[in-house]
Scaffold this motif. Structure first.
Motif, PDB file in Angstrom:
ATOM      1  N   ARG A  79      44.920  52.690  42.378  1.00  0.00           N
ATOM      2  CA  ARG A  79      43.763  52.547  43.238  1.00  0.00           C
ATOM      3  C   ARG A  79      44.088  51.628  44.421  1.00  0.00           C
ATOM      4  O   ARG A  79      44.807  50.628  44.252  1.00  0.00           O
ATOM      5  N   PRO A  80      43.571  51.935  45.625  1.00  0.00           N
ATOM      6  CA  PRO A  80      43.787  51.007  46.749  1.00  0.00           C
ATOM      7  C   PRO A  80      43.278  49.614  46.362  1.00  0.00           C
ATOM      8  O   PRO A  80      42.232  49.484  45.736  1.00  0.00           O
ATOM      9  N   GLY A  81      44.003  48.585  46.744  1.00  0.00           N
ATOM     10  CA  GLY A  81      43.608  47.235  46.347  1.00  0.00           C
ATOM     11  C   GLY A  81      44.432  46.713  45.188  1.00  0.00           C
ATOM     12  O   GLY A  81      44.324  45.553  44.828  1.00  0.00           O
ATOM     13  N   LEU A  83      48.206  45.828  44.199  1.00  0.00           N
ATOM     14  CA  LEU A  83      49.549  45.666  44.754  1.00  0.00           C
ATOM     15  C   LEU A  83      50.578  45.961  43.676  1.00  0.00           C
ATOM     16  O   LEU A  83      50.393  45.610  42.520  1.00  0.00           O
ATOM     17  N   ILE A 110      49.270  43.894  40.554  1.00  0.00           N
ATOM     18  CA  ILE A 110      48.319  42.804  40.765  1.00  0.00           C
ATOM     19  C   ILE A 110      47.067  43.335  41.447  1.00  0.00           C
ATOM     20  O   ILE A 110      47.141  43.985  42.488  1.00  0.00           O
ATOM     21  N   SER A 111      45.910  43.042  40.873  1.00  0.00           N
ATOM     22  CA  SER A 111      44.657  43.417  41.513  1.00  0.00           C
ATOM     23  C   SER A 111      44.312  42.403  42.585  1.00  0.00           C
ATOM     24  O   SER A 111      44.431  41.198  42.384  1.00  0.00           O
ATOM     25  N   THR A 112      43.890  42.893  43.758  1.00  0.00           N
ATOM     26  CA  THR A 112      43.415  41.981  44.799  1.00  0.00           C
ATOM     27  C   THR A 112      41.905  41.967  44.818  1.00  0.00           C
ATOM     28  O   THR A 112      41.280  41.340  45.652  1.00  0.00           O
ATOM     29  N   LEU A 113      41.294  42.688  43.899  1.00  0.00           N
ATOM     30  CA  LEU A 113      39.858  42.954  44.026  1.00  0.00           C
ATOM     31  C   LEU A 113      38.987  41.933  43.315  1.00  0.00           C
ATOM     32  O   LEU A 113      37.779  41.966  43.434  1.00  0.00           O
ATOM     33  N   HIS A 114      39.598  41.017  42.613  1.00  0.00           N
ATOM     34  CA  HIS A 114      38.803  40.028  41.895  1.00  0.00           C
ATOM     35  C   HIS A 114      38.565  38.783  42.710  1.00  0.00           C
ATOM     36  O   HIS A 114      39.429  38.348  43.443  1.00  0.00           O
TER      37      HIS A 114
END
Ligand SMILES: [Zn+2]
Ligand SMILES: [Zn+2]
Lengths: 116, 354
Positions: A79-81, A83, A110-114
């Motif tokens: 999913r976009p977001g 890395l 790594i999620s950048t969404l949190h």
């Protein structure tokens, strides 16, 4: 059939989708179906390719993910977001999903969404 | 693929592709350009002057953790002459904020900065857990947003700082621009992109990461092995913001400059005079002394509703009329301590590292 040993790591909260475990050692076959199908019995008559990150992502979805696939994948890729780093290098520099995995490779998601 | 050399130093192995420029650079050059761009943002906007006391709004999450680290680095490297503090708000959310505050306490020691934690409980007499048990999960974010904003200002007054910096990054600001467009909130559209805001007599707030992409902040935290906390707030049902964020990430995947382009679009909206004229003048809340556009500030209005068992009276007109029909607020109503802006010498004690 030969296999490759890989290390998978999660960060940024993504581990919550994977049994809250941050690090995994897994082994995958060095040749895999080209259509990224991960069901065991389907191997016989398929067109094959060398193991790549695309296949790894499908394997993670089918065999490691515990919940909410939409938070990990979208349209056959992550999913976009989220890395992805391959041996600490941005996967955008390594051909993304087409990167051919090698013995001992380390792949970090790594999620950048949190929250900030 | 064969490893490529860094586009800047030509020596190191390229490890990051910069979303803004597509440039492929090594780890050390990435640290240097990331820090230098934040430094340029700070100097070009004249955010600070020597001797300023600056609080970093610290949640324990990635953005504020990286901000604290970078502020400390730049303050030493370029001799800004700033006194830096960490300011955290404890909303009282079991299993979420208590864990993230542990991260902030470790940051206090790692970065050697004094820390002040101010809780909703001590300020308002209500934790978010208690508020949610009364109002449910529909309007709880309204309470939390209003209470946090005022708590940060009050924390800053206690620390006697001139300035609060927050970790809002380029993605956050682009997302807010989109949401203001979708809501038709033109007045806020122009304001939400400004790097520094200051009302009549409020404390300055600014966003040194205004032009920093979320991807680079996360990469920076990863390569520096910074200690941050990441889980979603357990009470956060802001589906609308979630959709705006997913949409933005899709745009970014197709064209990475989309984020900066949207910020520039927001900046291009000038607030016309006639719209400005309809905005209310600022006064101070007659009950708690905080800045307000009405007789009572939003926090006092919400708190009165909670205390009188009619939590919606701060949210809908109908509920407010019902509350007013029940007569004026009782004399023994719990109120927020009177707000005074910082002046003179600081008289507070901050938490000491254990
Ligand atoms: Zn370099
Ligand atoms: Zn008030």
């Amino acid at each position: 059939m030969s296999t490759l040993n890989l290390k998978i790591e999660f960060g940024g909260g993504l581990e919550l989708l994977f049994s809250n475990q941050r690090s995994y050692q897994i082994a995958l076959p060095s040749l895999v179906p080209k259509d990224n199908s991960t069901a065991e019995e389907s191997l016989a008559m398929k067109e094959m390719k060398a193991l790549d990150v695309d296949y790894l992502i499908h394997h993670m979805r089918d065999h490691m993910l515990q919940e909410r696939v939409e938070l990990f994948m979208e349209k056959d890729t992550v999913r976009p977001g989220i890395l992805v780093l391959i041996n600490d290098t941005d996967w955008e520099l390594e051909g993304e999903g087409d990167y051919k995995l090698q013995e001992g490779d380390e792949v970090v998601f790594i999620s950048t969404l949190h929250g900030g | 693929m064969a490893p490529r050399a860094c586009a800047l130093c030509q020596k190191g192995k390229a490890m990051v592709k910069r979303p803004k420029t597509g440039q492929q650079i090594c780890r050390d050059c990435f640290f240097y350009v990331f820090e230098t761009e934040v430094h340029n943002t700070i100097t070009q906007s004249n955010l600070f002057k020597p001797g300023d006391r600056v609080a970093i709004g610290a949640s324990g999450g990635k953005d504020s953790t990286v901000l604290a680290y970078v502020m400390k680095t730049l303050n030493e490297r370029y001799q800004y002459g700033l006194e830096l503090f960490l300011l955290s708000i404890d909303e009282g959310i079991t299993g979420y904020r208590d864990d993230s505050l542990e991260t902030v306490k470790r940051n206090q020691e790692q970065y050697d900065m004094p820390l002040k934690i101010l809780s909703y409980d001590e300020l308002y007499g209500w934790t978010m857990d208690a508020i949610v048990s009364q109002v449910g999960r529909k309007n709880n974010c309204t309470f939390c947003g209003v209470f946090r904003r005022q708590a940060l200002d009050r924390g800053a007054a206690i620390l006697n700082v001139d300035h609060i910096v927050t970790g809002h990054n380029a993605d956050d600001i682009a997302e807010t621009v989109l949401m203001n467009i979708m809501r038709g909130d033109i007045a806020r559209l122009g304001r939400c992109t400004s790097i520094c805001t200051q009302g009549e007599d409020t404390i300055r707030r600014s966003k040194p990461f205004k032009y920093a992409y979320e991807k680079e902040i996360v990469m920076y935290a990863y390569f520096k092995k910074l200690d941050y906390f990441s889980t979603e707030c357990i009470y956060s049902p802001d589906a609308y913001r979630g959709h705006a964020r997913a949409f933005l990430k899709d745009l970014e995947a197709a064209r990475p400059s989309a984020i900066i382009d949207i910020i520039h679009s927001g900046e291009a909206f000038e607030i016309k005079e006639e719209i400005k004229a309809t905005q209310k003048v600022q006064q101070t809340c007659k009950r708690c002394g905080y800045m307000s556009s009405n007789e009572l500030c939003k926090a006092c209005t919400l708190l009165e509703g909670l205390e009188r068992g009619m939590a919606n009276s701060g949210i809908t007109d109908r509920a407010r009329k019902k509350l007013e029909a029940e007569g004026p607020a009782p004399d023994n109503l719990r109120t927020i301590p009177y707000f005074k802006l910082a002046s003179g010498n600081p008289t507070i004690t901050v938490e000491t590292p254990s």
